[in-house]
Each structure stands twice: as C-alpha cells, then as structure tokens.
Design a protein around this motif. Structure first.
Motif, PDB file in Angstrom:
ATOM      1  N   VAL A  55      46.878  42.039  43.420  1.00 28.38           N
ATOM      2  CA  VAL A  55      46.411  41.041  44.386  1.00 28.38           C
ATOM      3  C   VAL A  55      45.328  40.177  43.762  1.00 28.38           C
ATOM      4  N   MET A  56      44.341  40.790  43.119  1.00 24.26           N
ATOM      5  CA  MET A  56      43.256  40.010  42.520  1.00 24.26           C
ATOM      6  C   MET A  56      43.768  39.145  41.377  1.00 24.26           C
ATOM      7  N   ALA A  57      44.763  39.658  40.647  1.00 29.46           N
ATOM      8  CA  ALA A  57      45.348  38.853  39.578  1.00 29.46           C
ATOM      9  C   ALA A  57      45.995  37.592  40.137  1.00 29.46           C
ATOM     10  N   HIS A  58      46.783  37.744  41.200  1.00 25.53           N
ATOM     11  CA  HIS A  58      47.462  36.582  41.773  1.00 25.53           C
ATOM     12  C   HIS A  58      46.473  35.603  42.398  1.00 25.53           C
ATOM     13  N   GLU A  59      45.473  36.149  43.095  1.00 28.99           N
ATOM     14  CA  GLU A  59      44.533  35.283  43.794  1.00 28.99           C
ATOM     15  C   GLU A  59      43.571  34.586  42.847  1.00 28.99           C
ATOM     16  N   SER A  60      43.083  35.302  41.841  1.00 30.80           N
ATOM     17  CA  SER A  60      41.979  34.786  41.029  1.00 30.80           C
ATOM     18  C   SER A  60      42.356  34.514  39.581  1.00 30.80           C
ATOM     19  N   PHE A  61      42.970  35.474  38.912  1.00 31.88           N
ATOM     20  CA  PHE A  61      43.143  35.326  37.473  1.00 31.88           C
ATOM     21  C   PHE A  61      44.295  34.400  37.104  1.00 31.88           C
ATOM     22  N   GLU A  62      45.149  34.077  38.076  1.00 27.93           N
ATOM     23  CA  GLU A  62      46.185  33.072  37.845  1.00 27.93           C
ATOM     24  C   GLU A  62      45.765  31.694  38.349  1.00 27.93           C
ATOM     25  N   ASP A  63      44.556  31.609  38.871  1.00 26.26           N
ATOM     26  CA  ASP A  63      44.045  30.371  39.469  1.00 26.26           C
ATOM     27  C   ASP A  63      43.307  29.549  38.412  1.00 26.26           C
TER      28      ASP A  63
END
Length: 661
Positions: A55-63
C-alpha cells in the motif's frame, strides 16, 4: 542519480526497482553519499508478502512528487527484513522505543552515521509527504538538534540493552508457565489473548511436550482446543492446505492472507506431534495437507523452499482465496454449491469483504468422498484465478525449520518423499549457502546473497540436520550439525551463556542485537541452545548439553514472566527435564524397522534416536551396540545410563513409556 535495485537478489527489493525513488541497497556507499551531500537517510524496511508495504509503495514510492522530494533531500535505502534481520532488529528497537509499537513497513530517518532520529511504520501519502518536508526543514535549519536527538535515542537503546539475567529453570517453573498460559487462554476460540491472533506454534510445542513428560491434562486441553480451532478456521486454507500468517479477529475467521514458510514449517511439526499423541485424524489431515502445500507451492526448482506467498493478488487482499455462494454454485452446481456453502460457512452477507467469505470447516463432512471431490473441484477452479506473488528467495533459517518438520513428519507418517525433500533442501543449503566456511542468510535462483547468516540460521539449520540424521541414519548430517554449532558457540556466544543475534565479526550496527523472545519463529538464542541439547544427546557429549542448558537458562527469565514469548525456550527446557533419552536401534529388516517405528512414535520430549548397523562410523550411539542373538535390538539409555537391550516393539514401548516427573 537513479534507482539501483535492479541487481538485488531480494524479490522485495526488486518490487521497487521501477520506483521513481532513487533507492539503494543498504551499504557503506549509501551512507558515504549521505555524508558527502550532508542529507539524512530514509530507511524503508519491509518484506515481499507485506500488505501495507504494498500500500505504501503504491501510494508514496510510485508517486512522482514524493520521489522528487526524497531524491532531492535524502538518500533512500531499501532493506528486506528477511534478508537482513539484524538491520530490522536494531531499527525496530528504535521504532518501538519512540512510538510504543512496531510493524512493517518500517520507516526511519537516520543521520548520515546511521543514528535514527525519527521513526514510524506506515504513513498515508499526504502524511508522508508532510513528514518528508518537515524532516528536511528540521535537518537544514536545526541539524545539531536533530543529530542530538539521534544520539540520545541510540545512547538510550545501548544503555537499555542489558544482558538478561540467566535463570536456572526447575520443574516448578515449567508447571508455572502452564498456569500463566492458562490465565491467558481463550477457552472458547483457542489461542491466547485477543485480536489479532497469531498461531502460537512454539507454545503449542511446549504444551505437548509438557503433557508428554508429565501427563498434565491442562496443557493438553489448551493444545487440543487451539490446534482444532486453527485447523477448522478461515486462517487455514481448507482448499489448498497451509496456514496464513495470522487472524485479524479473535475467532480465527479472517486471516491476513500471506503464507510464510516459517509458520507452516513450525505448524507442520506441531500437528505431526499432536497426531503422535492420540492419532487424531484431524491432526493427520492438516499435517499431510500442510506438507503437500510446502512441496507444491513453496518448493523451488533447486530443491529449497521459498519464503512466502503474498497477501495480495493484483493489489487485492485475499482475492485468490475467498468465495461467495454464487461462485461455489458456479463451480459445483446449485445443489453441491449450497451444500458446500453450508459446510464452509459461506453466506450471502459474507465473513470478509464485499460479501465474500473465507472458508471454514467447523464440522466434519458426513460424506468424505463427496468432500474430497468438492475440494478437488474448488482447487481446480481456484487455480484459474489470478495467483498471489511468491517471494522465492531461500532463507537459510526457514529452510532449516522446513527440514526439521519434513524429516520428523516424514518419519512419523512413513512418507519417504517428505524426508527426501528435506534432504534436497539440506543439500542446497550446504552446497550454496556455505561460503568461506560460514552460512549466508539467503539465496535466489542459485546465487547466494551477500548477507551473513545470523544466529537463528545456524541454530535452525543444525536442528534440521540433526532431525535428518535421526530420520535417515546418515552420519554426515550429524557431522555437519556439530561443525555449525561449534561455529555458533564461537561466533555468537555471550558471556552469560546465551547468544547474540549477530556474529562477533559481523557488520557493526549502532547496536549488537540480542533477543531471547520466541515470536513468529525461534529466537537465535533458543534455536542454538535447543540444537546443542539435541547434539549432546545424539553424541553422548555432556558438555554440549550443558552449553545448551546455559543458553536455555539465559532465556528463562523472559519465558517465566511471559511464556507466550518463550515457547521454544520452554520446549527446550522440557527436553532437558525429560532427557537425554537415547534410543539406538541396530540391525536391518522388518524387525528393525518396527523398532524404529515404535521410537518415532514415542512422545518423550527428551528423546533422540538413531537406526543403523552396529558400530556405524561417525554415529556414537551405535558404537558398541551389537545385535542380540543375531537379531535387531533397541538400546534405551536415560541420562547416559543404559537398560538392557530389547528386541520387540512391545518391550521397547514399555521401556519408553515411563515419564520423568
């Protein structure tokens, strides 16, 4: 700069190789860059099967906006906690000390020297972006204050890292542990405490061993209720076998869906031991299905066992596993679908999300042939669904747990294919994971990773090899286990007789981690200590047993106070209390096999056994043990004092039935 994870061996790191964040692996070059640029380090720690990591990867680290802020003002480091449990342990200590709780993803901001000054876990995207801006502003305008905060945290953690006070456990302490556990026991649903509820595999092993030694009904009742409840629950995969990581509720209905190798190895072992106590058919069913899950879903092409299956499928938690009544009817037809929905507690309302249900088996089917057919058809239909990702790195420690489980369960259920799978895993570990004489932590696709093995790698692999020695009668496993445990004592030993998590010559972090707590898996300390006890019993070496006793004593202070977090330490203490009980079966043919079979089914927690020809080279327990009248025989020794040899299973069973009070 650019993202530098493409060459990583960890599937978790490879999940992040296409992020716009300029990730680096942990290493001196990352910290050197931070010192040169005078910027903080963002340390992000997780693992491939972790739902909230995704979830954090999709929300933040792919942003792109988040990535830009991180790339301009930080050096960003990604760590797979399964590859580097040492890094995870020391920074998780900082997280729990500063926030009061821990978890993954772990998010820490560090000085360029590696000192943590702000720690947390999962942050939603907007909160994380605000945090990144605040940390950046604090570093640029109040660097000395931030550094002082990091120094304060690390100093406090170092001061708090006092060595545990060893406690020599007596029999009354083992009884007391059962009493404390009974006060935390959920008599209705099984298990201990409330939600979330984790499978207490090592505590259950302790309870079964305590009953095996003493005949205590309370310990057996707690184990019985918990093992049955988990076997019938939504946490257990009623279609494909194997257990999920934990249940989000207290009644075992809704799992957190990832399946971990360490859980399933430990649970396979304890269900096999549960069956051994009373031949419960549910215990055999779950043991067999879990073994098959390991062999079909987690086995790698090179003979090892993969780390985990993901909680998510295509970004949706549990997508592969849950059902609606309509989906059951579509696969099974209206009549069988309705019958299956009733049997598996699948309702229109649902037990999970969006009207879907996990499958529970609260009662046994009245028609077992029908049930086998339904289970097969559901498995075939489920195989056509999208499947969860697999973290296929081979972790040394967890393969050690799998080797132990498959060797012991294979002997108990007379399944040579399981023992053969344990042999293949052991060969892989010894051929690939031993580098320059020491263990590496993990491998993937035939390539060993750079991370050095930690204490539990040595302890759990040694225990696995000792189990293989007992299942196969081959001397080589005993020899290599002894070598690994000599290394473990030299490299991990602490002054009080316990063991550090990392070797004396390992990379120096701001703390040298040491934990005596048995949580999801045995601590490094208890893993080495229990293996030493087994080694001493198999070799007749009282010094090895005493070294194991000191290691167990080093963890007994915690185990006495909080037995839920000392399950493997307590299990080792039970083995000491009941043993060593040594059985040497000499000879070959059906009579010898019957004697060996009788021994494998014995329930004393202190028992070790070997089976082979008289005076087999490299096997101390077979030295000086002749055939009796030309016939196979079993020699039973307690505390290195031996009875006369016996030649029939009945005589052997009687000799093994005496309990240690």
């Amino acid at each position: 700069m650019s993202n530098r994870l493409a060459a990583a061996t960890s599937p978790y790191l490879l999940q992040h190789r296409d992020n716009p964040v300029d990730w680096q692996e942990w290493g001196e070059s990352a910290f050197a860059e931070a010192r040169e640029r005078n910027v903080p380090v963002l340390l992000s720690v997780g693992y491939a099967a972790c739902h909230w990591c995704h979830v954090m990867a999709h929300e933040s680290f792919e942003d792109e906006a988040v990535a830009q802020a991180l790339n301009e003002r930080f050096v960003s480091v990604k760590v797979d906690r399964e590859e580097r449990p040492d890094i995870d342990a020391v920074y998780m200590a900082a997280v729990t000390a500063t926030t009061g709780h821990g978890g993954w993803p772990m998010t820490c901001f560090l000085t360029p020297e590696g000192e943590p000054f702000f720690c947390g876990t999962y942050f939603p995207r907007d909160h994380f972006l605000q945090l990144v801006a605040a940390v950046d502003e604090a570093w640029r305008t109040r660097e000395e204050e931030v550094r002082a905060s990091g120094l304060h945290i690390t100093s406090a953690l170092r001061e708090g890292l006092a060595s545990p006070e060893p406690y020599a456990a007596g029999l009354a302490d083992l009884d007391r542990a059962v009493t404390l556990l009974s006060g935390q026991f959920d008599s209705g649903a099984g298990g201990f405490g409330g939600a979330p509820k984790f499978p207490p595999s090592m505590v259950l092993e302790f309870l079964l061993r305590h009953h095996g030694r003493t005949g205590d009904d309370v310990s057996l009742a707690m184990a019985d209720r918990t093992l049955e409840a988990m076997a019938r629950s939504g946490m257990y995969d009623q279609v494909g076998g194997g257990f999920a990581r934990y249940s989000v509720d207290a009644k075992w209905v809704v799992p957190h869906f990832e399946k971990m190798l360490y859980d399933n190895a430990l649970l396979l072992r304890v269900y096999a031991h549960w069956w051994r106590l009373g031949q419960n058919p549910l215990a055999e069913k779950v043991a067999r299905e879990t073994a098959e899950f390991l062999l079909t879903e987690l086995r790698t092409t090179d003979g090892g066992f993969a780390s985990s299956l993901d909680a998510d499928t295509q970004g949706v938690e549990g997508l592969t596993y849950v059902w609606t009544p309509a989906q059951l009817a579509e696969v099974l037809g209206e009549a069988d679908g309705a019958r299956a929905a009733d049997l598996f507690s699948v309702s229109e309302h649902g037990t999970f999300e969006h009207g879907t249900s996990t499958l529970q088996l609260l009662t046994d089917p009245d028609d077992r042939e029908w049930f086998r057919d339904v289970r097969t058809r559901l498995a075939q239909a489920r195989a056509k669904r999208p499947q969860p990702g697999r973290d296929d790195k081979v972790v040394t420690s967890w393969n050690g747990l799998a080797i132990t489980a498959l060797a012991e369960a294979g002997a108990i259920f007379e399944e040579p294919a399981w023992v053969a799978a344990a042999v293949a895993s052991a060969n892989l570990v010894l051929d690939l994971h031993v580098v320059d004489g020491g263990l590496r932590r993990a491998s993937r696709d035939g390539r060993a990773g750079a991370a050095a093995g930690v204490a539990d790698d040595y302890g759990n692999v040694a225990e696995g090899l000792l189990s293989l020695h007992q299942a196969t009668g081959e001397a080589r496993w005993l020899t290599v286990a002894g070598h690994l445990l000599r290394q473990a004592r030299d490299r991990f030993g602490a002054e009080d007789g316990g063991f550090h998590d990392t070797a004396a010559d390992a990379e120096q972090l701001f703390l040298r981690p040491r934990s005596g707590a048995d949580n999801a898996e045995p601590s490094g300390q208890s893993a080495i200590a229990v293996a030493l006890v087994t080694l001493g019993a198999l070799t007749g070496d009282p010094e090895a047993i005493e070294a194991g006793r000191r290691g167990i004593d080093a963890g007994m202070g915690l185990a006495r106070r909080e037995p839920r977090f000392g399950g493997w330490t307590l299990a080792g203490a039970e083995a000491l209390a009941a043993g060593p009980l040594q059985v040497a079966v000499v000879g070959s043919g059906p009579q010898a096999q019957a004697l060996a079979r009788t021994t494998h089914l014995a329930t004393s927690p202190g028992l070790v056994m070997v089976h082979g020809a008289p005076d087999s080279p490299g096997i101390p327990l077979l030295e000086g043990r002749p055939l009796v009248g030309g016939n196979p025989a079993a020699y039973v020794c307690r505390g290195f004092v031996c009875d006369r040899p016996v030649t029939t299973p009945g005589e052997l069973s009687a000799a093994l039935s005496a309990r240690t009070p």
